[in-house]
Design a protein around this motif. Structure first.
Motif, PDB file in Angstrom:
ATOM      1  N   PRO A 290       0.838  -1.114   0.276  1.00  0.00           N
ATOM      2  CA  PRO A 290      -0.102  -0.004  -0.119  1.00  0.00           C
ATOM      3  C   PRO A 290       0.822   1.388   0.029  1.00  0.00           C
ATOM      4  CG  PRO A 290      -0.716  -1.548   1.744  1.00  0.00           C
ATOM      5  CD  PRO A 290       0.631  -2.164   1.200  1.00  0.00           C
ATOM      6  N   GLY A 291       1.998   1.310   0.692  1.00  0.00           N
ATOM      7  CA  GLY A 291       2.709   2.227   0.609  1.00  0.00           C
ATOM      8  C   GLY A 291       3.418   2.586  -0.744  1.00  0.00           C
ATOM      9  N   THR A 292       3.896   1.628  -1.189  1.00  0.00           N
ATOM     10  CA  THR A 292       4.493   1.651  -2.871  1.00  0.00           C
ATOM     11  C   THR A 292       3.495   2.373  -3.751  1.00  0.00           C
ATOM     12  OG1 THR A 292       5.933  -0.174  -2.403  1.00  0.00           O
ATOM     13  CG2 THR A 292       5.397   0.473  -4.806  1.00  0.00           C
ATOM     14  N   LYS A 293       2.259   1.785  -3.620  1.00  0.00           N
ATOM     15  CA  LYS A 293       1.116   2.487  -4.495  1.00  0.00           C
ATOM     16  C   LYS A 293       0.934   3.844  -4.131  1.00  0.00           C
ATOM     17  CE  LYS A 293      -3.692   1.610  -6.239  1.00  0.00           C
ATOM     18  NZ  LYS A 293      -3.313   3.061  -7.079  1.00  0.00           N
ATOM     19  N   TRP A 294       0.780   4.014  -2.863  1.00  0.00           N
ATOM     20  CA  TRP A 294       0.382   5.743  -2.468  1.00  0.00           C
ATOM     21  C   TRP A 294       1.646   6.493  -3.149  1.00  0.00           C
ATOM     22  CZ3 TRP A 294       2.905   8.061   2.419  1.00  0.00           C
ATOM     23  CH2 TRP A 294       2.348   9.434   2.413  1.00  0.00           C
ATOM     24  N   MET A 295       2.828   5.955  -3.077  1.00  0.00           N
ATOM     25  CA  MET A 295       4.259   6.834  -3.381  1.00  0.00           C
ATOM     26  C   MET A 295       4.105   7.080  -4.948  1.00  0.00           C
ATOM     27  SD  MET A 295       6.345   8.601  -1.467  1.00  0.00           S
ATOM     28  CE  MET A 295       5.127   9.026  -0.184  1.00  0.00           C
ATOM     29  N   GLU A 296       3.755   5.902  -5.455  1.00  0.00           N
ATOM     30  CA  GLU A 296       3.681   5.952  -6.948  1.00  0.00           C
ATOM     31  C   GLU A 296       2.792   6.845  -7.784  1.00  0.00           C
ATOM     32  OE1 GLU A 296       4.882   4.270  -9.743  1.00  0.00           O
ATOM     33  OE2 GLU A 296       6.251   2.939  -8.825  1.00  0.00           O
ATOM     34  N   ASP A 297       1.552   6.848  -6.689  1.00  0.00           N
ATOM     35  CA  ASP A 297       0.587   7.714  -7.406  1.00  0.00           C
ATOM     36  C   ASP A 297       0.716   9.206  -6.879  1.00  0.00           C
ATOM     37  OD1 ASP A 297      -0.670   5.545  -8.615  1.00  0.00           O
ATOM     38  OD2 ASP A 297      -2.227   5.215  -6.974  1.00  0.00           O
ATOM     39  N   LEU A 298       1.385   9.353  -5.756  1.00  0.00           N
ATOM     40  CA  LEU A 298       1.596  10.820  -5.120  1.00  0.00           C
ATOM     41  C   LEU A 298       1.915  11.878  -6.327  1.00  0.00           C
ATOM     42  CD1 LEU A 298       1.478  12.242  -2.231  1.00  0.00           C
ATOM     43  CD2 LEU A 298       3.782  11.902  -2.381  1.00  0.00           C
ATOM     44  N   GLN A 299       1.377  13.019  -6.332  1.00  0.00           N
ATOM     45  CA  GLN A 299       1.272  13.885  -7.096  1.00  0.00           C
ATOM     46  C   GLN A 299       2.128  15.035  -6.405  1.00  0.00           C
ATOM     47  OE1 GLN A 299      -0.937  14.718 -10.191  1.00  0.00           O
ATOM     48  NE2 GLN A 299      -1.983  13.195 -10.185  1.00  0.00           N
ATOM     49  N   VAL A 300       3.433  14.906  -6.379  1.00  0.00           N
ATOM     50  CA  VAL A 300       4.242  15.776  -5.835  1.00  0.00           C
ATOM     51  C   VAL A 300       5.477  15.903  -7.057  1.00  0.00           C
ATOM     52  CG1 VAL A 300       3.995  15.724  -3.519  1.00  0.00           C
ATOM     53  CG2 VAL A 300       5.744  14.258  -4.539  1.00  0.00           C
ATOM     54  N   SER A 301       6.237  16.891  -6.644  1.00  0.00           N
ATOM     55  CA  SER A 301       7.319  17.217  -7.912  1.00  0.00           C
ATOM     56  C   SER A 301       8.329  15.661  -7.755  1.00  0.00           C
ATOM     57  CB  SER A 301       8.196  18.263  -7.655  1.00  0.00           C
ATOM     58  OG  SER A 301       8.936  18.171  -6.557  1.00  0.00           O
ATOM     59  N   ALA A 302       9.128  15.331  -8.681  1.00  0.00           N
ATOM     60  CA  ALA A 302       9.986  14.258  -8.795  1.00  0.00           C
ATOM     61  C   ALA A 302      10.985  14.541  -7.627  1.00  0.00           C
ATOM     62  CB  ALA A 302      10.489  14.111 -10.010  1.00  0.00           C
ATOM     63  N   GLU A 303      11.568  16.002  -7.617  1.00  0.00           N
ATOM     64  CA  GLU A 303      12.399  16.414  -6.565  1.00  0.00           C
ATOM     65  C   GLU A 303      12.045  15.976  -5.031  1.00  0.00           C
ATOM     66  OE1 GLU A 303      15.064  20.176  -5.196  1.00  0.00           O
ATOM     67  OE2 GLU A 303      13.894  20.161  -7.012  1.00  0.00           O
TER      68      GLU A 303
END
Ligand code: MN
Length: 319
Positions: A290-303
């Protein structure tokens, strides 16, 4: 796989040492799937890291670790557990790192154990679980541990444990039978650990040891959401001068362990800045996917995503 193509470090990831865990009856004692993972420092853990794109786990013991033992047992069991964790890290040095268990019932021995594990074993800091036999970590008896952590430039992770029995009686017991979670991750863990974080700032320890760094999990145990109000209320007449918001944002780091909420993360980013927010899962109480999916989908800058996933941890833990 990777998470969003980035190197990923997770740093609230637990295990059970066979000798130390035999001294307490953990809440997961009957949940065999959790226990199986806690007991593993090898193939299963690494396979599940691979499946979810976690490159490095900074591994720590599960609560309450050595915090509720007598001094003699705490010293002996912390030392043994740290020795065995070091052996596991040596078997997988590119996948595992360690946070020390500290025998806080004996503060002087804790100083020695912190220095030993950081200097000889390369541990990245230490984790302390809840109150030490009823005493919060900001108490003056623990300041030598803080001084050593600041000197070694390693953080101390303040992790929840089942709340103090006096609090359980006064606050939670009416609901325990129907909702045992009120004692743990749903509320009791959070309230006690937020209080620990609050008390750390008020204690003046960060003025005494400006290089002292504390980590709080679960996106800061609610404190980022409350920073404005805490700061305002503490500046009312009658309070000693303190800039809670400034001290908290300078000396405290937070992780995403067990709290994969985008609104809560955005709030934390706005209050504390991106540089003090570090990815974590809380494995195996929370599983990796679930953490991986959350981070994959998270809309913040790549940096910013890179900073959360490992950039900030590399700087804080000097990896
Ligand atoms: Mn945890």
């Amino acid at each position: 796989m990777t998470i969003a193509g980035k190197y990923t470090i997770a740093l609230e990831e637990h295990y059970y040492d066979p000798e130390l865990a035999a001294t307490f009856d953990g809440p997961e004692g009957r949940a065999t799937e959790i226990r199986r993972r806690l007991d593993d420092l090898g193939e299963l853990r690494i396979r599940e890291m691979d499946e979810s794109g976690i490159d490095l786990q900074v591994i720590s013991h599960g609560a309450p670790s050595t915090q509720r033992l007598n001094a003699e047992s705490a010293v002996r069991l912390a030392r043994g557990a740290n020795d065995r964790l070091h052996q596991a890290v040596l078997r997988h040095p590119d996948r595992f790192a360690g946070f020390a268990a500290l025998p806080t019932p004996d503060p002087t021995a804790s100083v020695v154990e912190l220095e030993r594990t950081v200097k000889e074993y390369g541990f990245k800091g230490a984790m302390v679980h809840g109150l030490t036999n009823g005493v919060f970590f900001d108490d003056k008896r623990f300041w030598p541990i803080m001084a050593k952590a600041a000197e070694l430039d390693v953080p101390i992770y303040l992790h929840p444990a089942v709340p103090d029995q006096r609090v359980v009686e006064a606050y939670y017991k009416d609901y325990l039978a129907d909702y045992p979670g009120i004692l743990t991750a749903a509320w009791g863990f959070t309230m006690e650990t937020a209080t620990a974080g609050m008390r750390m700032v008020l204690s003046g320890a960060f003025e005494a040891y400006p290089n002292l760094k504390i980590i709080l999990g679960h996106l800061g145990e609610g404190l980022p959401f409350l920073l404005w109000r805490i700061n305002m209320a503490l500046q009312r007449p009658g309070n000693k001068p303190v800039n809670f918001q400034e001290v908290f944002s300078r000396n405290v780091y937070i992780t995403t362990s067990g709290n994969f909420s985008t609104p809560a993360l955005i709030c934390s980013m706005l209050e504390m800045g991106i540089d003090h927010i570090l990815y974590s899962v809380d494995y195996p109480f929370v599983l990796n996917p679930p953490g991986t999916k959350w981070m994959e989908d998270l809309q913040v800058s790549a940096e910013d995503k890179e900073k959360i996933l490992s950039g900030n941890a590399k700087r804080l833990l000097r990896i």
